[in-house]
Design an enzyme around this catalytic site. Structure first.
Site, PDB file in Angstrom:
ATOM      1  NE  ARG A  87      20.338 -14.214  39.316  1.00  0.00           N
ATOM      2  CZ  ARG A  87      19.952 -14.214  37.907  1.00  0.00           C
ATOM      3  NH1 ARG A  87      18.878 -14.927  37.777  1.00  0.00           N
ATOM      4  NH2 ARG A  87      20.712 -13.422  37.345  1.00  0.00           N
ATOM      5  N   GLY A 118       0.857  -1.205   0.064  1.00  0.00           N
ATOM      6  CA  GLY A 118       0.117   0.079  -0.001  1.00  0.00           C
ATOM      7  C   GLY A 118       0.777   1.239  -0.074  1.00  0.00           C
ATOM      8  N   GLY A 128      28.878 -14.707  33.381  1.00  0.00           N
ATOM      9  CA  GLY A 128      27.684 -13.995  34.022  1.00  0.00           C
ATOM     10  C   GLY A 128      27.473 -12.795  33.227  1.00  0.00           C
ATOM     11  CD  GLU A 138      29.244 -12.951  38.394  1.00  0.00           C
ATOM     12  OE1 GLU A 138      28.145 -12.480  37.774  1.00  0.00           O
ATOM     13  OE2 GLU A 138      29.281 -13.563  39.367  1.00  0.00           O
ATOM     14  CG  HIS A 197      15.057  -6.749  42.388  1.00  0.00           C
ATOM     15  ND1 HIS A 197      13.773  -6.698  42.789  1.00  0.00           N
ATOM     16  CD2 HIS A 197      15.831  -7.672  42.849  1.00  0.00           C
ATOM     17  CE1 HIS A 197      13.749  -7.790  43.580  1.00  0.00           C
ATOM     18  NE2 HIS A 197      14.960  -8.443  43.767  1.00  0.00           N
ATOM     19  NE  ARG A 210      24.771 -16.246  41.733  1.00  0.00           N
ATOM     20  CZ  ARG A 210      24.246 -15.247  41.120  1.00  0.00           C
ATOM     21  NH1 ARG A 210      24.538 -14.845  39.834  1.00  0.00           N
ATOM     22  NH2 ARG A 210      23.288 -14.683  41.608  1.00  0.00           N
ATOM     23  CG  ASN A 248      23.108 -10.182  33.626  1.00  0.00           C
ATOM     24  OD1 ASN A 248      22.693 -10.101  32.454  1.00  0.00           O
ATOM     25  ND2 ASN A 248      22.223 -11.029  34.419  1.00  0.00           N
TER      26      ASN A 248
END
Ligand code: PEP
Ligand code: MG
Length: 756
Positions: free
Chosen positions: A460, A91, A637, A616, A354, A516, A639
């Site tokens: 964790r 279109g 890790g 990490e 978090h 962990r 992050n």
């Protein structure tokens, strides 16, 4: 090179004819009823842009051929002039129907060519990342068939399969006594294709037959435009049809069973977005209510519930019905409330805040960083754009889009069904990457296994202290005023942890779990609200840190409070003794040196226990050789590694400057979402290489948020990572994408060998 092609010339080059043109040629070749015509090519378009001239001689010759074919002169013969780009832009460009004279035919071709640069076409290309070299268009000139000739005429659009469900039957709309424009403009409402079957059964049967011919040729579900003139069917266009996630999965699997495509092709056809949309509750697609505001789409899925601001109230109210916990941001203190709520809405915090990580891991919907929201915890209400939403009001949040709505919108359930299972089974046969889950509770583990996780790649342990008794006991440990009180708390903790691990091992039924040891700074376990007891207050102050993310956390807690890590290690051993098929591995967070690893390993009495480390910190990556020869496994890790590489605080960056960086193009992607290949990725590649040199069999995983991100998964596959671990709801996506990465690699290798 010719600039004009008759449909009967047989040239199917999409780069010259565009999609529509090439498909009309193909349909002509397949002996389908296509009104004759020709294509003024993309080469002609390029020349027109340069010189302002059209290839008049070739156009005139093609027009003559068309008139001969139709046995009519222009004036009696009417044609349509339509655009045909190499990339479909529905279109966006001009279409002219009912063109009767030559001078008009020529100005229409010019108009179609000019429309390739119209503001809306340019905007469409920008939004859809269509590169400039794909910006041109060819023009298709085709004899008109008259859908408005009489009552047995009309026009329609059909899909060869249902684009919503994937069901293998013709789906579409039909408008009697009409031309294509009447459908597109929305001036008249078309009827269901069933009405077409009833009115013109023979034309319908022909359409159905043609649908099969086209699918057999293209091996794809087709989206067809057709016109009926005096009960005779004509094909005006075909292309592969857009479809929902559910339909994508069903069509791919059905086509394998019908022998149309291979399992590999099926795997490449379904996208991760198709799966994402399937695995969570969604706002009913027919919803027309506008959102109140929009935040970040932090954890997918939609949820409705009553607004609560207080954690205790969330737990209480949740017993009577669903609640949405609304906070400026969340902390470990809020876990019980998050656990009780069906969804979480925050005004601050980004995609690795978090709230985002916890809800994603729990499979709850979350919209975070909804910055227009003014949360007033004191007044128990939030305001947005002058509207006040009080505690108890019903809202809907959609964590897939980030939208927030007033009221309880109707939701549709996640659809998990046989075909998806089959497709993912094929994915498992093709992938090299292992797929594990980040899961902390037996409930989440069972969910992860249902989604096909091979085990738990990250458990964790701090999450086990979310339960009120555990939280109270770890507080007792931290606040103990004597060694006796401290060891009493440890004895209780060991028992609680042991019991938790027993349930976890049972849920896993022999599958591996990487546990962990504590990572959180201890002050995170202490009350955040005002504390009156001077002893507790001074202990909180003592533990407080300016920069807790880089502070007293991870293995540093294990070194300074060895009794805590010892308690966890002993609790794991106790639970292993109780569950015969337990398969537990121990993982140490935040390692910087092999000395820390040796320090913790001393605490492990069982010589067969596997002790691995999280990669990490930047230093760990640089020391991957010595760590690799001492650790049983690595898990990146990503992050924290991203945080450390960028010096960006993962808790703050998304609500502060990152959106601006992305808007201005300083960064192309959010590095907490998609792995930064050139920086963090280089560290990972370097570490993998030197670790494998020291220890060729080392298992190396990724357990940061990137483990569930499709683009990152491709990178991890190519970097030689052994497995990814991600939240349970991303497990099916990771299985599919890991297979796609392996198939891409196979394809690359085949091409390389061919080139040789
Ligand atoms: C990480 O840092 O990538 C990781 C998985 O650990 P956490 O998010 O718990 O710090
Ligand atoms: Mg970490």
């Amino acid at each position: 090179m010719p600039k004009v092609y008759l449909f009967t010339d047989g040239n199917e080059d999409r780069l010259q004819l565009g999609n529509k043109g090439a498909n009309l040629v193909t349909m002509t070749k397949l002996n389908l009823p296509v009104p004759p015509g020709f294509v003024v090519s993309l080469g002609a378009f390029a020349e027109y842009k340069r010189t302002g001239q059209l290839p008049m001689k070739e156009i005139e010759a093609a027009l003559k051929a068309l008139q001969r074919r139709m046995g009519k002169r222009l004036g009696d013969l009417m044609v349509s002039v339509r655009s045909s780009g190499p990339v479909s832009m529905p279109g966006m460009m001009d279409t002219v129907l009912n063109v009767k004279n030559e001078g008009h035919i020529i100005s229409c071709i010019k108009a179609v060519f000019e429309s390739a640069d119209s503001a809306r076409a340019v905007e469409y290309r920008r939004i859809n990342n269509i590169p400039a070299e794909m910006a041109g268009t060819a023009a298709v000139i085709q004899a008109m068939v008259m859908g408005n000739a009489d009552q047995r005429s009309g026009t329609g659009v059909a899909f060869t399969r249902n684009p919503n469900t994937g069901e293998n039957s013709l789906f579409g709309e039909y408008l009697p006594v009409a031309q294509g424009e009447d459908v597109v403009s929305g001036r008249r409402t078309p009827m269901n294709i069933e009405a077409f079957r009833q009115q013109l059964p023979e034309a319908y049967a022909e359409l159905n037959r043609i649908g099969h011919v086209l699918e057999n040729h293209y091996k794809e579900m087709q989206d067809i435009e057709f016109t009926v003139e005096r009960a005779t069917l004509y094909m005006l266009q075909t292309r592969s049809g857009k479809r929902s996630g559910q339909a994508a999965v069903k069509i791919a699997v059905d086509m394998v069973k019908e022998g149309l495509i291979s399992t590999e092709q099926a795997l490449m056809r379904v996208t991760h977005t198709d799966l994402d949309a399937l695995l969570h509750k969604r706002v009913d697609p027919s919803n027309t209510i506008k959102p109140l505001t929009k935040g970040l789409n932090a954890a997918p899925g939609a949820a409705t519930g009553k607004v609560v601001f207080d954690v205790r109230e969330a737990v209480e109210w949740a017993q009577r019905g669903p609640v949405i916990l609304v906070r400026p941001e969340t902390s470990p203190d809020d876990i019980v409330g998050i656990h009780a709520a069906t969804g979480v809405l925050t005004s601050r915090g980004g995609l690795t805040s978090h709230a985002a990580i916890v809800t994603r891991a729990m499979g709850k919907a979350c919209v975070c960083g909804a910055s227009e929201l003014n949360v007033d915890l004191g007044a128990q209400q939030f305001t947005v754009g002058g509207r006040v939403v009080k505690r108890g009001a019903e809202i809907t949040i959609d964590g897939t889009t980030g939208n927030v709505y007033l009221g309880a919108l109707p939701l549709v359930e996640a659809a998990i069904y046989g075909e998806l299972d089959e497709l993912l089974g094929w994915a498992d046969q093709n992938r090299r990457l292992g797929v594990m889950a980040n899961a902390d509770t037996p409930e989440m583990i069972r969910q992860a296994i249902r989604f096909g996780a091979e085990g738990v790649g990250l458990l964790r342990t701090e999450r086990q202290f979310n339960e009120p008794d555990e939280l109270a006991t770890i507080r007792e440990f931290i606040l103990a005023d004597s060694p006796v009180h401290r060891s009493e708390a440890l004895v209780k903790l060991r028992k609680m942890q042991r019991n938790d691990f027993v349930e976890i091992f049972k849920a896993l039924d022999g599958r591996p779990v990487i546990i962990r040891l504590l990572d959180l700074p201890l002050h995170e376990f202490l009350p955040h609200e005002a504390v009156h007891d001077p002893g507790i207050r001074s202990r909180i102050e003592e533990l407080q840190e300016v920069n807790p993310m880089m502070g007293h956390r991870g293995v540093r807690v294990g070194v300074t409070y060895p009794e805590l890590y010892q308690m966890q290690i002993d609790a794991i051993a106790d639970a292993k003794a109780a569950v015969s098929n337990a398969n537990a591995l121990i993982m140490i967070p935040q390692i910087i040196t092999v000395q820390e690893l040796l320090w913790v390993k001393k605490m492990v009495k069982d010589p067969s226990a596997k002790v691995g480390i999280m990669m990490e910190t930047v230093r760990a990556c640089m020391r991957a050789d010595s760590l690799g020869s001492t650790a049983a496994f690595f898990s990146f890790g990503t992050n924290d590694l991203t945080q450390a590489t960028y010096s960006f605080s993962r808790e703050d960056v998304e609500k502060k400057f990152l959106p601006y960086y992305l808007d201005q193009g300083i960064l192309m992607d959010n590095p907490f979402e998609t792995i930064d290949v050139n920086g963090v990725g280089k560290l990972i590649e370097t570490a993998v290489k030197s670790a494998r040199k020291a220890n060729p069999d080392l298992s190396i995983g990724v357990c940061g948020e990137h483990g569930g991100d499709p683009r990152s998964i491709h990178f991890f596959h190519n970097a030689g990572i052994s497995y990814v671990s991600c939240s349970p709801f991303r497990v099916p996506i990771a299985r599919l994408v890991a297979a796609q990465a392996a198939l891409d690699e196979k394809d690359r290798l085949i091409r390389l060998t061919r080139d040789d």
